[in-house]
Motif scaffolding. Sequence first.
Motif, mmCIF file in Angstrom:
data_model
loop_
_atom_site.group_PDB
_atom_site.id
_atom_site.type_symbol
_atom_site.label_atom_id
_atom_site.label_comp_id
_atom_site.label_asym_id
_atom_site.label_seq_id
_atom_site.Cartn_x
_atom_site.Cartn_y
_atom_site.Cartn_z
ATOM 1 N N THR A 213 27.912 34.408 60.071
ATOM 2 C CA THR A 213 26.847 34.159 59.931
ATOM 3 C C THR A 213 26.817 32.445 60.207
ATOM 4 O OG1 THR A 213 26.299 35.380 58.033
ATOM 5 C CG2 THR A 213 24.936 33.299 58.231
ATOM 6 N N HIS A 214 25.968 32.025 61.066
ATOM 7 C CA HIS A 214 26.005 30.637 61.622
ATOM 8 C C HIS A 214 24.749 29.955 60.906
ATOM 9 C CE1 HIS A 214 28.346 31.744 65.723
ATOM 10 N NE2 HIS A 214 28.767 32.578 64.529
ATOM 11 N N TYR A 215 25.046 28.522 60.773
ATOM 12 C CA TYR A 215 24.003 27.737 60.456
ATOM 13 C C TYR A 215 24.154 26.626 61.460
ATOM 14 C CZ TYR A 215 24.179 30.541 56.252
ATOM 15 O OH TYR A 215 24.113 31.469 55.249
ATOM 16 N N VAL A 216 23.353 26.158 62.350
ATOM 17 C CA VAL A 216 23.412 25.032 63.227
ATOM 18 C C VAL A 216 22.188 24.056 63.184
ATOM 19 C CG1 VAL A 216 24.077 24.386 65.530
ATOM 20 C CG2 VAL A 216 24.715 26.651 64.484
ATOM 21 N N TYR B 125 28.145 25.451 60.780
ATOM 22 C CA TYR B 125 28.871 26.129 59.894
ATOM 23 C C TYR B 125 28.966 27.637 60.104
ATOM 24 C CZ TYR B 125 30.606 27.734 55.343
ATOM 25 O OH TYR B 125 31.458 28.369 54.208
ATOM 26 N N LYS B 126 30.066 28.278 60.063
ATOM 27 C CA LYS B 126 30.328 29.509 60.476
ATOM 28 C C LYS B 126 31.125 30.236 59.158
ATOM 29 C CE LYS B 126 32.390 29.522 64.455
ATOM 30 N NZ LYS B 126 32.689 29.884 65.654
ATOM 31 N N ASN B 127 30.487 31.363 58.671
ATOM 32 C CA ASN B 127 31.143 32.107 57.641
ATOM 33 C C ASN B 127 31.268 33.578 57.849
ATOM 34 O OD1 ASN B 127 31.783 32.407 54.733
ATOM 35 N ND2 ASN B 127 30.138 33.898 54.850
ATOM 36 N N TYR B 128 32.723 34.041 57.892
ATOM 37 C CA TYR B 128 33.136 35.304 58.342
ATOM 38 C C TYR B 128 33.330 36.162 56.762
ATOM 39 C CZ TYR B 128 34.377 33.159 62.780
ATOM 40 O OH TYR B 128 34.183 32.341 64.046
ATOM 41 N N GLY C 106 36.628 34.039 56.399
ATOM 42 C CA GLY C 106 37.066 32.794 57.211
ATOM 43 C C GLY C 106 35.635 32.004 57.086
ATOM 44 N N ARG C 107 36.019 30.555 57.601
ATOM 45 C CA ARG C 107 35.081 29.511 57.571
ATOM 46 C C ARG C 107 35.543 28.569 58.738
ATOM 47 N NH1 ARG C 107 36.134 27.931 51.431
ATOM 48 N NH2 ARG C 107 38.186 26.600 51.891
ATOM 49 N N ALA C 108 34.324 28.206 59.358
ATOM 50 C CA ALA C 108 34.782 27.179 60.494
ATOM 51 C C ALA C 108 33.356 26.087 60.045
ATOM 52 C CB ALA C 108 34.725 27.529 61.865
ATOM 53 N N PHE C 109 33.565 24.891 60.188
ATOM 54 C CA PHE C 109 32.527 23.824 60.074
ATOM 55 C C PHE C 109 32.776 22.559 60.750
ATOM 56 C CE2 PHE C 109 34.949 23.979 56.261
ATOM 57 C CZ PHE C 109 35.369 22.780 56.002
ATOM 58 N N GLY C 110 31.757 21.847 61.270
ATOM 59 C CA GLY C 110 32.252 20.741 61.970
ATOM 60 C C GLY C 110 30.827 19.901 62.623
ATOM 61 N N MET C 111 31.265 19.049 63.720
ATOM 62 C CA MET C 111 30.110 18.720 64.395
ATOM 63 C C MET C 111 30.545 18.038 65.716
ATOM 64 S SD MET C 111 31.027 15.089 64.822
ATOM 65 C CE MET C 111 29.201 14.342 64.780
#
Length: 815
Positions: free
Chosen positions: A563-566, A585-588, A622-627
């Motif tokens: 799931t992506h939040y941008v 923010y990406k949630n796996y 999993g999770r990946a987040f940043g700018m």
Amino acid sequence: MLRRLSLLWMVLGALFLSEIQAQGTQQGSLIGTLIDKNTQRPVTAAAVLLSPSGKNTLTDSTGIFRFTGLTPGTYNISINALGYKPLNLNNVLITNGNINVITLEAEPTASSLAEVTVSGRRATARAASIETPLSVQKMTTEEIKRNPGGNFDISKVIQSLPGVGGGVGGGGFRNDIIIRGGAPNENVYYLDGVEIPVINHFGTQGSGGGPQGILNANFIEEVKLSSSAFDARYDNALSSVLQFRQKSGNDKRTQGNVILSATELALTLDGPLDKKTTYLASVRRSYLQLLFQAIDLPIRPNYWDFQFKTTTKINPTTTLSFLGLGAIDEFKFAAPKSATPEKLYIINSNPIINQWNYTIGAGLRKLTKKGFWNLALSRNTLNNNVEKFEDNEKPSPATQTLLTDSRETENKLRWDMTTNTATGWKISYGAMAQYVDFNNDFNNLFRKELRDQNGNIIQPEQRIIANSNTDFIKYGAFIQGSKKIFQDKVAISAGIRMDANSLNNSESNPLQQLSPRVSLSYAIARTWNINASIGRYYKLPSYTQLAFRSGGVTNPGNYIQSTHYVAGVEYIPNSTFRFTVEGFYKNYTDYPVSVLEGISLANKGTEFGSIGNEAVTQSGKGRAFGMEIFMQKKLTKRFFGILSYTLYKSEFTNSNAVYLPAGWDNGQLLSITAGYKLPRNWELGIKFRYQGAAPLTPFDLTASQLNYLSVGTGILDYSRFNVNRLPAFHSSDIRIDKKWNYRKTTLNVFIDITNWYGSKISGIPQYTFQRNADNTAFLTTNGQPIAPNGSNAIPLILSNAEVQITPTFGLIVEF
């Protein structure tokens, strides 16, 4: 030796250039097609002005305009058509060697977003669409060809874009595309609407990366990277969708080019087949094996690749196209003339590879009164044969430690319809079906049986065996609607997709994979936009995982979910400059986790061979987040540049549900690319890349000593997964181009120097045993021959850090 050979190329090139004096009559040509962005119909009677020549013309009934007898150089094009927004294109390159063929999209005035920007396919900073208003970048063929250090390799060039990393160390030889902290197999690739699973030579099955790209940059008109807010028509994407749009062959005469560089020879042709059909065709042959033999490296990579496209205009509303892409790869070893520990480590740590793949497809596009539909039928196959032996120089069935003999074939049918309603809605919908045939024989001696001097077993054998013959059907459908409201200041798009398959260990109900997404763009001023999106996406695991069975138990085949939040802001003051800032923010969930090693498969994929041939659970998260910050200045008169910076975190859980840094959790990515066009057809380009410290797992020293002789590498201590870090990577590349235009030909000479200032590039350390002075045998603690369990060996860790400056000289002849 490599430096000397490359410098010799440069000297010979300089001598050759000194002999070139006279230039013939100059007569370049340009052919363009102008189409409606929404309906894809030709735009007729549009006024086209070419400057600085001052020539002008009108598009004909098929939307085509032509200019001939042009002096070679760069031009600006201005297009005005009734009911459409003015279109400006800067620095269109004209040479004597090839007719430049371009395709442009005109945006209807009624659907322009608050007169924000001039839109077009080439030389414009505007990259977004109403369906994907953010997290999207575009590059043209000129930007790909002139990218310093890119060597015409699209997979390397896109690493200049925000959020895109280049594998674990950043400076390695592979083209693993890591986007916003996701694994390399989370990306999908489309060539003119046809999915192409393999875009690199020596690709890793189940992943996608490899050391050299397959696609011919001369075929490509535009590359579009979407790292979120995916159009609902694309399935199986978790991190990105890469769309490659090919140009069409010119309809006047056969033309082409030859590229000769330090590593390969390539020929490209295009032209008419008949009055309705044009073609593109290319073939490329590497001679890396000869170069590596000359400089005494033990590896012998050898490859061919082929590509073609035909376009037939059946009638004014119907176009039929055929395309094909294929590669033949061979990777083997030879004993070096001068042995070193590093060279000898290479021989037995890597597998022997024989691989081939192809994609062929047909596409039919039909224009309707309010839109168009596409029908695509394609077939792709990957044949992957990988072997490894205790001694790769002397392969023997008795000492074989790895065998992969696998073939995966997909037969795909896709149909989609796009229509524009009277109320301003743009509606797209469609469906797809695929028949998959997968055969796999896999035998991996993970741990060899070892005994002590008394014959007692100190390590039992561990072997992974997979023999499968699986076929099944994949199917899916989508619908997406987009509209501009509030006097075109707000653009909204929403879509839903569903996918499923007929496998017993997976999911046959498409409602279980409902994939909704919505995006919003708001023009707060003439030059400023605020954009946001949220979406849920699904991907089917690799075929190697889906078909793996052990002890009568089949792996789970759940769809991986992300799931992506941008959200972000975009500033576009004119058609040649673009600045964006985005947070993501990406949630796996349901990510596969290795039963044997206890780590997420999200950390694998940058090694040769294949991944997924093992027992897994699907309990991983999993999770990946940043700018990201992105700034682009398109080439206008002299200067162009791209700056992208990403600050991010990427983590995946292990078998104990503990979040650990992902293998590509570098933290920071920085890329700066700039170029300047000098007088008399000289061009200078420079690129700088920085990639933060990559995580590193230490060796299990006891297991490494026991197993090194059989597996050829050290054994990682997964109980301390990614607790260390490699040094940060940084490097700079420089490129110089010079063109000469003759009566019917153009000569382009280039010099490309990778890592010109001599940065030390660190890879993953290598575990081996110490050798004697002439590297003919291992040293031992007792002076006796080395024991099979390595008990009397002297361990040695090679730092795998060195300075590599690689100058390349090349010629491009257009005719």
